[in-house]
Design a protein around this motif. Structure first.
Motif, PDB file in Angstrom:
ATOM      1  N   UNK A  84      -3.370   5.789   7.075  1.00 29.89           N
ATOM      2  CA  UNK A  84      -1.967   4.664   7.076  1.00 29.89           C
ATOM      3  C   UNK A  84      -2.242   3.336   7.876  1.00 29.89           C
ATOM      4  N   UNK A  85      -1.270   2.903   8.109  1.00 26.56           N
ATOM      5  CA  UNK A  85      -2.080   1.598   8.951  1.00 26.56           C
ATOM      6  C   UNK A  85      -3.153   1.077   9.989  1.00 26.56           C
ATOM      7  N   UNK A  86      -3.366   2.419  10.323  1.00 26.69           N
ATOM      8  CA  UNK A  86      -4.436   2.148  10.963  1.00 26.69           C
ATOM      9  C   UNK A  86      -5.657   1.870  10.224  1.00 26.69           C
ATOM     10  N   UNK A  87      -5.599   2.371   9.268  1.00 22.70           N
ATOM     11  CA  UNK A  87      -6.854   1.948   7.848  1.00 22.70           C
ATOM     12  C   UNK A  87      -6.753   0.780   7.696  1.00 22.70           C
ATOM     13  N   UNK A  88      -5.062   0.345   7.449  1.00 23.41           N
ATOM     14  CA  UNK A  88      -5.201  -1.415   6.882  1.00 23.41           C
ATOM     15  C   UNK A  88      -5.367  -2.193   8.291  1.00 23.41           C
TER      16      UNK A  88
ATOM     17  N   UNK B 244       1.335  -1.023   0.016  1.00 26.51           N
ATOM     18  CA  UNK B 244       0.106  -0.254  -0.111  1.00 26.51           C
ATOM     19  C   UNK B 244       1.331   1.265  -0.277  1.00 26.51           C
ATOM     20  N   UNK B 245       2.253   1.415   0.526  1.00 24.00           N
ATOM     21  CA  UNK B 245       2.888   2.001  -0.126  1.00 24.00           C
ATOM     22  C   UNK B 245       4.001   2.137  -1.180  1.00 24.00           C
TER      23      UNK B 245
ATOM     24  N   UNK C 231      -3.325   5.115  -1.675  1.00 22.59           N
ATOM     25  CA  UNK C 231      -2.365   5.411  -0.456  1.00 22.59           C
ATOM     26  C   UNK C 231      -3.489   5.587   0.528  1.00 22.59           C
ATOM     27  N   UNK C 232      -3.807   4.944   1.904  1.00 19.45           N
ATOM     28  CA  UNK C 232      -4.259   5.438   2.809  1.00 19.45           C
ATOM     29  C   UNK C 232      -4.718   6.944   3.328  1.00 19.45           C
TER      30      UNK C 232
END
Length: 1005
Positions: free
Chosen positions: A815-819, A803-804, A811-812
């Motif tokens: 970031x990591x929290x959304x994934x 994803x990066x 892109x989220x």
């Protein structure tokens, strides 16, 4: 100018002495002393009576003065019909020395002078006065010249004064033509009127006595001698002489002493008393006289500057050229009728009288300059106009534009002789003001080489129009007239301070109907524009048609003037530095996890700067703002920026290909080239105002400080607005088709309210392009939609990295929290499983339980539900094995022991906690997940020549890396190294790089 009209610079021949002196006419300030005593190179041309008569216009007053002298010394018995003592009391530059030299030539060289036009007029007027012709030799008069401005009291010059010491003795030595016996006979009688009269009669010839600048001698000069006896003798002699001259036949005397109300010479008390005493004697015994008046200016100038009169047909043709514009209704209504152009009513006559000067310029010299107390009327005017005609003639010979008539805007201030003649003429008396106007002439009008100056630049940069060839110096001419009107100050009679708008328009006029009043308006509007016009101009607003606007170049410091002066000193480096500072301050990250500003490095290429800037940051969405000093897009100047972005995003080819892993999560904010130019201009204005406000002269002036503070705040606001608008472009790595090629895509903001410096605006715009997910858009369904079949079975660490790093994946926002949240929700919904290396399902009890750093856990598609009895796909109804009821919901395949009722029930398989690896349990796991790998990133730049200790430290660092590689503890490498090493080591490194299939670039230094 019409080709059929001969230009003035061809129709008139400038006198050779003016050409030889490059327009700086040396002998305009005539010296009686040099005319009488000059020798060799010091003897001026006007020491010749014939030449003097040639260059002298016979004004009425000069002719009258010299006629009185001629009758007094050469009229025989009719001497009584002329005055004996004449006092010339005009101010400086009024022609007094010129008249004294004329009187000297009249008495010393009468035949030569009578052969000139001046001499003929004197002879004719003398005949009319006495009724008969005067003898051509005037009865051989003798001339006694006392040039007091070249005589030091008590300090005689042996070659001229012989044995004489005081003023009386010097008079005797000259009276007796150095006859020592006669000198000694009358030497003792310095105050005896009878003896002085007797001495004069002893010569037995008519006598002309000329005492020039007597105040220089009896004023502070006698004070300096510090000899009371000498003072007494000299004053007594002058008193006696003034009385004697009236009583002795055929003796005339000229005394030059400026009237006290026109003489600003500071005198001591004693000198003042002597001047008052002499004034009284001259008033009693002499008649005051002047030799010029303002009406003589044009004739005096033409005679002094040119050696012949212009042809009548040239005068007529030149006057006719102007008729169309003089009769034009628009010019008449808006200019001629308002500017007070009295000369227009008698145009042909005025042109004939003033040629080659425009009647408007001559009117200014007569009516305005001559009224200024310090202005040396004849002398200063000749100097100014001599320098002007010489400079303009040179332009004509060089094929440049020259006005048909030299007007008030045609005094070329780029010529140092013209400029200094104006400033030294007495129109400006204060030395500081002179210095200030000298600077204004160069800054606001035209500089010395004619390439700069506010007005001159406007003419040079003006686009070609129908009238530009006919009037190529329109702005310079307008500014020159404003300059002339300004140096006179408030002394313009009946006109007020400065130049009126109609007068300025008139100064720009040319005899060509293509140049209209509207064109003149445009020229003036540009010239007084506060942003691009003259900074020192003060505008006095108009009040209707009767009181038009006026313009005045002020030497008083204004904030606008200071800002404009400072503006020219600001360098490109200063400008780019303040732009970079503002850009960093204005930029905001928004949803991006990191905000970077890449500063320009002019000594390196744009690609090199990006390649070594350490931009490839893992697991981080980045908004990267590029410095406008080195990067921009559009307007044909974007090639270097595009190349740099291509390399930075890993799209380079060959030696320009960088091993970039995280390019997809880097978004670049770039300025627009055209808008950058506008922002740069605003930045210069901001810097100029910032420096102006810090200047001591502003800090010490409350009014200037208030103005400066207000303007700086406004300039700051404008710069911020300009920079936000300038950042119009966004660039990023794109791959909308998962199976297609990656490429560099761009996004452009067309509205005025969106800026690439605002991370929130950029993110939303990218969301519309499906490059990112906006807040709340990424859920379990979106996760599954973006996963390919090949993604199942990949570790959570790989999914996170994708994803990066993979441009096919947006892109989220979080970031990591959304994934983590999306995976948890997908697991909870049965859309996906998290499994370990053995394929066993791992329980996920909370979003933060999803260990995205794990290299052991993987995503898997959920297994089909099975019957807990038979182990086959779940079904309804009675199981074929005999058990009734619906199938259970367990996902395992094993069975447990039967219970007390004898029915067999399924025993669910063991489910492992995703965090601790133990059987699942209720609540949040208290054991943190085991971390098996970490990412480390670093960058460095070091000069190891000057620091051997750091070389050892780096050796230890690389040894640790070597050990980790050797023990297989490193699973991934990415980076760029630039080394400066000796040639042998370079060869070894290149060999190993070749073994690894890595391209290298080697450069000799």
């Amino acid at each position: 100018m019409a080709s059929s009209v001969t230009p003035w610079w061809k129709a008139l021949k400038i006198r050779q002495e003016i050409i030889s002196a490059s327009g700086q006419i040396d002998d305009v300030q005539m010296s009686l002393f040099q005319a009488v005593h000059g020798l060799g190179a010091d003897k001026p041309l006007y020491a010749d009576a014939a030449y003097y008569g040639e260059i002298t216009h016979p004004t009425e007053r000069l002719t009258d003065l010299l006629t009185e002298v001629a009758v007094r010394i050469g009229g025989g018995p009719d001497y009584i019909k002329a005055r004996s003592v004449t006092r010339l009391d005009q101010g400086m530059g009024g022609g007094k020395s010129h008249a004294c030299i004329g009187a000297f030539h009249l008495a010393a060289h009468p035949e030569a002078l009578f052969s000139t036009e001046l001499g003929q007029r004197i002879a004719a007027r003398a005949k009319a006065k006495v009724g008969h012709d005067l003898p051509t030799d005037l009865n051989r008069p003798h001339v006694v010249v006392l040039p007091c401005d070249h005589m030091t009291p008590g300090a005689p010059v042996q070659e001229i004064d012989g044995p004489a010491v005081n003023l009386y003795e010097r008079f005797l030595w000259r009276l007796f033509s150095k006859d020592y016996s006669l000198f000694e006979r009358y030497q003792p009688f310095w105050s005896d009127k009878s003896k002085i009269a007797e001495a004069i009669k002893a010569v037995n010839r008519p006598i002309l006595i000329i005492v020039d600048e007597v105040l220089d001698y009896i004023g502070n000069g006698l004070d300096g001698a510090n000899k009371p006896d000498l003072v007494a003798q000299d004053v007594a002699f002058l008193r006696a002489l003034l009385d004697v001259v009236n009583d002795v036949p055929q003796v005339a005397m000229l005394v030059v002493m400026i009237a006290s109300d026109r003489d600003k010479t500071a005198l001591s008390v004693g000198a003042q008393a002597r001047r008052d005493d002499l004034n009284s004697l001259l008033e009693r015994n002499g008649t005051p006289a002047t030799v010029t008046e303002v009406g003589d200016f044009a004739d005096i100038l033409r005679r002094r500057l040119f050696d012949a009169e212009p042809a009548a047909e040239v005068l007529a043709a030149t006057a006719a050229m102007y008729r169309p514009v003089l009769d034009d209704k628009s010019w008449t209504k808006n200019v001629w009728g308002v500017a007070g152009s009295d000369w227009r009513a008698r145009w042909d006559e005025q042109v004939a009288a003033c040629y080659p000067f425009h009647p408007m310029l001559m009117a200014i010299a007569k009516e305005e300059w001559s009224k200024v107390t310090g202005f040396q009327r004849v002398r200063s005017t000749i100097r100014i106009f001599a320098a002007t005609v010489y400079a303009q003639q040179r332009r004509g010979k060089a094929g440049e534009w020259v006005p048909a008539l030299i007007g008030p805007g045609d005094l070329p201030l780029s010529d140092s002789a013209v400029r200094e003649a104006l400033l030294g003429s007495g129109l400006v008396e204060d030395d500081r003001t002179i210095s200030n106007y000298r600077s204004l002439a160069e800054i606001e009008v035209v500089n010395n080489d004619g390439t700069a100056g506010t007005a001159r630049r406007q003419d040079i940069e003006r686009q070609s129009l129908s009238w530009t060839d006919a009037n190529p110096r329109a702005a310079e001419r307008a500014a020159t007239f404003v300059f002339l009107a300004s140096i006179v100050g408030t002394l313009r009679p009946g006109r007020g301070r400065g130049a009126s708008a109609p007068e300025v328009k008139a100064a720009t006029n040319v005899p060509d109907i293509s140049y209209t009043v509207t064109d003149a308006d445009t020229v003036i509007e540009d010239l007084i524009n506060p942003d691009r016009g003259m900074s020192a101009v003060e505008i006095i607003p108009g009040q209707g048609n009767n009181k038009p606007a006026r313009y005045f170049l002020s030497t008083r410091l204004t904030h606008r003037m200071l800002v404009n002066n400072i503006r020219r000193t600001i360098t490109e480096a200063e400008r780019d530095r303040v732009i970079a500072e503002f850009t960093q301050r204005l930029a905001s990250s928004g949803p991006f996890r990191d905000l970077k500003f890449i500063k320009a490095e002019p000594e390196r290429t744009a690609a090199d700067v990006l390649a070594t800037a350490g931009l490839d940051t893992a697991y981080t969405s980045r908004l990267i703002v590029l410095d406008p000093a080195q990067y921009s897009l559009r307007n044909g100047m974007e090639e270097a920026t595009i190349v740099a972005l291509t390399i930075a995003t890993g799209l380079g080819k060959g030696t320009q290909q960088l091993p970039v892993q995280w390019a997809s999560s880097a978004i670049y904010a770039i300025v627009n080239t055209q808008r950058r130019a506008l922002a740069r201009g605003v930045a210069v204005e901001y810097l100029a105002r910032q420096k102006a406000l810090a200047a001591p002269e502003v800090q010490n002036d409350d009014e200037l400080k208030a103005t400066g503070t207000k303007e700086l705040a406004s300039a700051k606001e404008q710069l911020e607005k300009a920079l936000k608008r300038a950042y119009q472009h966004v660039a990023y790595l794109a791959q909308p088709d998962p199976d297609g090629e990656r490429y560099l895509d761009q996004l452009t903001f067309d509205d005025e309210h969106s800026s690439a410096l605002d991370g929130t605006i950029v993110w939303k715009a990218l969301a519309e392009r499906d490059k990112v997910f906006d807040a709340g858009q990424f859920g379990p369904r979106a996760l599954l939609h973006n996963l390919r079949d090949s993604d199942y079975g990949r570790t959570l660490s790989d999914i996170r990295a994708a994803f990066y790093a993979a441009p096919r994946l947006p892109l989220l926002y979080g970031g990591d929290r959304d994934l983590q949240q999306a995976i948890y929700d997908a697991v909870a919904a049965g859309l996906v499983d998290v499994v370990d290396g053995a394929g066993s399902v791992v329980a996920v009890t909370a979003p933060n339980q999803v260990n995205l750093a794990s290299a052991g856990l993987r995503l898997a598609k959920p297994k089909p539900k099975t019957c807990p009895t038979c182990g086959k796909p779940a079904h309804k109804g009675t199981c074929e094995t005999g058990a009734e009821g619906e199938t259970g919901t367990g996902t395992g395949t094993g069975t447990g022991q039967t219970g007390g009722g004898g029915d067999s029930k399924p025993v669910p398989p063991a489910v492992i906690c995703a965090s601790c690896g133990k059987p699942t349990h209720e609540g949040t796991c208290q054991v943190p997940p085991t971390v098996t790998e970490r990412q480390i990133a670093f960058s460095f730049t070091r000069n190891l020549l000057a620091n051997p200790d750091e070389a050892d430290n780096f050796a230890a660092l690389f040894k640790t890396l070597y050990m980790a590689l050797d023990e297989r503890k490193i699973s991934y490498l990415q980076g760029t190294l630039q080394l400066v090493v000796d040639a042998g080591t370079t060869d070894d490194l290149q060999q190993w790089l070749g073994e690894l299939g890595i391209n290298s670039t080697i450069k000799e230094i």
